[in-house]
Design a protein around this motif. Sequence first.
Motif, PDB file in Angstrom:
ATOM      1  N   ARG A 165       0.807  -1.216   0.000  1.00 26.08           N
ATOM      2  CA  ARG A 165       0.000   0.000   0.000  1.00 26.08           C
ATOM      3  C   ARG A 165       0.840   1.265   0.000  1.00 26.08           C
ATOM      4  NH1 ARG A 165      -4.700  -1.436   4.503  1.00 26.08           N
ATOM      5  NH2 ARG A 165      -5.633  -3.172   3.367  1.00 26.08           N
ATOM      6  N   TYR A 166       2.156   1.107   0.165  1.00 26.85           N
ATOM      7  CA  TYR A 166       3.022   2.255   0.353  1.00 26.85           C
ATOM      8  C   TYR A 166       3.888   2.557  -0.852  1.00 26.85           C
ATOM      9  CZ  TYR A 166       1.859   2.107   5.283  1.00 26.85           C
ATOM     10  OH  TYR A 166       1.191   2.133   6.483  1.00 26.85           O
ATOM     11  N   GLY A 167       4.052   3.849  -1.110  1.00 25.44           N
ATOM     12  CA  GLY A 167       5.140   4.261  -1.966  1.00 25.44           C
ATOM     13  C   GLY A 167       6.427   4.141  -1.166  1.00 25.44           C
ATOM     14  N   MET A 168       7.515   3.798  -1.835  1.00 27.36           N
ATOM     15  CA  MET A 168       8.775   3.551  -1.138  1.00 27.36           C
ATOM     16  C   MET A 168       9.888   4.396  -1.734  1.00 27.36           C
ATOM     17  SD  MET A 168       7.997   1.321   1.173  1.00 27.36           S
ATOM     18  CE  MET A 168       9.659   0.880   1.701  1.00 27.36           C
ATOM     19  N   GLY A 169      10.836   4.727  -0.890  1.00 23.37           N
ATOM     20  CA  GLY A 169      11.955   5.527  -1.368  1.00 23.37           C
ATOM     21  C   GLY A 169      13.261   5.126  -0.723  1.00 23.37           C
ATOM     22  N   TRP A 170      14.327   5.479  -1.392  1.00 25.28           N
ATOM     23  CA  TRP A 170      15.674   5.371  -0.844  1.00 25.28           C
ATOM     24  C   TRP A 170      16.253   6.782  -0.716  1.00 25.28           C
ATOM     25  CZ3 TRP A 170      17.811   1.136   1.168  1.00 25.28           C
ATOM     26  CH2 TRP A 170      17.351  -0.122   0.767  1.00 25.28           C
ATOM     27  N   PHE A 171      16.864   7.034   0.412  1.00 23.65           N
ATOM     28  CA  PHE A 171      17.569   8.280   0.666  1.00 23.65           C
ATOM     29  C   PHE A 171      18.966   7.922   1.148  1.00 23.65           C
ATOM     30  CE2 PHE A 171      14.181  11.455   0.400  1.00 23.65           C
ATOM     31  CZ  PHE A 171      13.082  10.624   0.359  1.00 23.65           C
ATOM     32  N   ARG A 172      19.860   8.898   1.132  1.00 24.85           N
ATOM     33  CA  ARG A 172      21.202   8.642   1.632  1.00 24.85           C
ATOM     34  C   ARG A 172      21.729   9.887   2.342  1.00 24.85           C
ATOM     35  NH1 ARG A 172      24.520   8.288  -4.150  1.00 24.85           N
ATOM     36  NH2 ARG A 172      24.434  10.531  -4.653  1.00 24.85           N
ATOM     37  N   GLN A 173      22.651   9.631   3.251  1.00 21.47           N
ATOM     38  CA  GLN A 173      23.275  10.722   3.982  1.00 21.47           C
ATOM     39  C   GLN A 173      24.759  10.442   4.091  1.00 21.47           C
ATOM     40  OE1 GLN A 173      21.564  11.636   7.815  1.00 21.47           O
ATOM     41  NE2 GLN A 173      22.415  13.696   7.764  1.00 21.47           N
ATOM     42  N   ALA A 174      25.540  11.322   3.488  1.00 18.46           N
ATOM     43  CA  ALA A 174      26.991  11.216   3.553  1.00 18.46           C
ATOM     44  C   ALA A 174      27.485  11.963   4.784  1.00 18.46           C
ATOM     45  CB  ALA A 174      27.607  11.799   2.286  1.00 18.46           C
ATOM     46  N   PRO A 175      28.674  11.633   5.271  1.00 22.62           N
ATOM     47  CA  PRO A 175      29.210  12.317   6.450  1.00 22.62           C
ATOM     48  C   PRO A 175      29.261  13.823   6.255  1.00 22.62           C
ATOM     49  CG  PRO A 175      30.520  10.394   5.927  1.00 22.62           C
ATOM     50  CD  PRO A 175      29.557  10.566   4.793  1.00 22.62           C
ATOM     51  N   GLY A 176      28.688  14.547   7.208  1.00 20.39           N
ATOM     52  CA  GLY A 176      28.723  15.995   7.157  1.00 20.39           C
ATOM     53  C   GLY A 176      27.761  16.626   6.183  1.00 20.39           C
TER      54      GLY A 176
END
Length: 121
Positions: A30-41
């Motif tokens: 039922r959900y839309g899905m996503g990928w996110f990312r976070q680099a240092p700083g």
Amino acid sequence: VQLQASGGGLVQAGGSLSVSCAASGRTFSRYGMGWFRQAPGKEREFVAAINWTGSSTYYADSVKGRFTISRDNAKNTLYLQMNNLKPEDTAVYYCAAARAATTDAYLYDYWGQGTLVTVSS
């Protein structure tokens, strides 16, 4: 919905890696899905998203043509296939669930714990 990301690791530049996100609890399909990312700083940034059927996908310009998002609703699993990886792809990758696929992180209601991807030069 509970999300568990896995599959991160160390890879050389130009290599490939696939990360997964296993969902449990509420109905994954039922959900839309996503990928996110976070680099240092750096701030968390959008990577890719997919609608609930898998028929529509969205990508950040920086990964378009290199990354592929997909989902298997029968297995309650989200995937991100990453090819031709670059050192600037190094980050913690997070999966997230929303009412609809979107590039806006603020619209995602559920987040996984993240998995680290390190690309060496």
